[in-house]
Scaffold this motif. Structure first.
Motif, mmCIF file in Angstrom:
data_model
loop_
_atom_site.group_PDB
_atom_site.id
_atom_site.type_symbol
_atom_site.label_atom_id
_atom_site.label_comp_id
_atom_site.label_asym_id
_atom_site.label_seq_id
_atom_site.Cartn_x
_atom_site.Cartn_y
_atom_site.Cartn_z
ATOM 1 N N GLU A 16 -4.142 -0.065 -7.433
ATOM 2 C CA GLU A 16 -4.683 0.324 -6.126
ATOM 3 C C GLU A 16 -4.380 -0.739 -5.077
ATOM 4 O O GLU A 16 -3.922 -0.432 -3.977
ATOM 5 C CB GLU A 16 -6.190 0.557 -6.219
ATOM 6 C CG GLU A 16 -6.796 1.062 -4.927
ATOM 7 C CD GLU A 16 -8.273 1.360 -5.062
ATOM 8 O OE1 GLU A 16 -8.983 1.210 -4.053
ATOM 9 O OE2 GLU A 16 -8.725 1.728 -6.167
ATOM 10 N N ARG A 17 -4.604 -1.984 -5.427
ATOM 11 C CA ARG A 17 -4.328 -3.093 -4.507
ATOM 12 C C ARG A 17 -2.838 -3.159 -4.171
ATOM 13 O O ARG A 17 -2.464 -3.373 -3.024
ATOM 14 C CB ARG A 17 -4.786 -4.408 -5.125
ATOM 15 C CG ARG A 17 -4.661 -5.592 -4.184
ATOM 16 C CD ARG A 17 -5.078 -6.869 -4.829
ATOM 17 N NE ARG A 17 -6.448 -6.823 -5.294
ATOM 18 C CZ ARG A 17 -7.040 -7.804 -5.954
ATOM 19 N NH1 ARG A 17 -6.378 -8.917 -6.213
ATOM 20 N NH2 ARG A 17 -8.284 -7.695 -6.349
ATOM 21 N N ARG A 19 -0.640 -0.684 -4.177
ATOM 22 C CA ARG A 19 -0.284 0.425 -3.286
ATOM 23 C C ARG A 19 -0.708 0.130 -1.849
ATOM 24 O O ARG A 19 0.013 0.448 -0.903
ATOM 25 C CB ARG A 19 -0.890 1.734 -3.785
ATOM 26 C CG ARG A 19 -0.158 2.302 -4.998
ATOM 27 C CD ARG A 19 -0.674 3.666 -5.402
ATOM 28 N NE ARG A 19 -2.064 3.656 -5.846
ATOM 29 C CZ ARG A 19 -2.476 3.298 -7.061
ATOM 30 N NH1 ARG A 19 -1.590 2.907 -7.962
ATOM 31 N NH2 ARG A 19 -3.753 3.329 -7.379
ATOM 32 N N GLN A 20 -1.851 -0.495 -1.682
ATOM 33 C CA GLN A 20 -2.303 -0.854 -0.335
ATOM 34 C C GLN A 20 -1.398 -1.924 0.275
ATOM 35 O O GLN A 20 -1.110 -1.898 1.466
ATOM 36 C CB GLN A 20 -3.757 -1.340 -0.365
ATOM 37 C CG GLN A 20 -4.747 -0.245 -0.655
ATOM 38 C CD GLN A 20 -6.162 -0.775 -0.844
ATOM 39 O OE1 GLN A 20 -6.418 -1.969 -0.796
ATOM 40 N NE2 GLN A 20 -7.091 0.132 -1.080
ATOM 41 N N ARG A 21 -0.961 -2.859 -0.535
ATOM 42 C CA ARG A 21 -0.107 -3.949 -0.065
ATOM 43 C C ARG A 21 1.291 -3.440 0.262
ATOM 44 O O ARG A 21 1.914 -3.894 1.209
ATOM 45 C CB ARG A 21 -0.027 -5.043 -1.143
ATOM 46 C CG ARG A 21 0.796 -6.235 -0.737
ATOM 47 C CD ARG A 21 0.975 -7.275 -1.845
ATOM 48 N NE ARG A 21 -0.235 -7.594 -2.551
ATOM 49 C CZ ARG A 21 -0.543 -7.149 -3.777
ATOM 50 N NH1 ARG A 21 0.294 -6.371 -4.437
ATOM 51 N NH2 ARG A 21 -1.668 -7.500 -4.360
#
Length: 95
Positions: A16-17, A19-21
Motif C-alpha cells: 500500500e505504501r 503504491r502511494q509512493r
C-alpha cells in the motif's frame, strides 16, 4: 524463502505504501539502497552487508511488484545458465 514468497511478503508489508509512493520514488529509494550496499561491500562489516543486501532485495521486490514484474518469472531468464551463451559457467567474452 523463495523469490515468489519474498515478493509476496514485501507486497503484504509495504504494498500500500509503495503504491502511494509510486514507481519513480520507489526506484529512487532502491538506488539509495544500492549506494548503501556499495559502502557495506567495500567498507562495512559482514553484518552490514547482510542488512544492505536484504534492503536492496526488498526494494527490488517492491519495485518489481509496482511495475507488474514477477521476480520468479524474471529469474527464469538464468535457469539454463547464461542467457547469452546458455553455458554454465558463462563462456561469453564479456566481463
Amino acid at each position: 524463502m523463495d523469490i515468489a514468497a519474498f515478493q509476496a511478503q514485501m507486497r503484504t508489508i509495504y504494498g500500500e505504501r509503495d503504491r502511494q509512493r509510486g514507481a519513480a520514488r520507489t526506484f529512487a529509494w532502491f538506488t539509495e539502497e544500492c549506494g548503501e550496499l556499495s559502502r557495506a561491500v567495500f567498507r562495512g562489516a559482514h553484518e552490514d552487508r547482510i542488512v544492505e543486501f536484504a534492503d536492496v532485495l526488498a526494494w527490488l521486490a517492491s519495485l518489481a511488484d509496482l511495475t507488474g514484474v514477477d521476480l520468479a518469472e524474471a529469474a527464469q531468464r538464468y535457469a539454463d545458465g547464461c542467457p547469452r551463451c546458455r553455458v554454465m559457467p558463462c563462456r561469453c567474452d564479456r566481463d
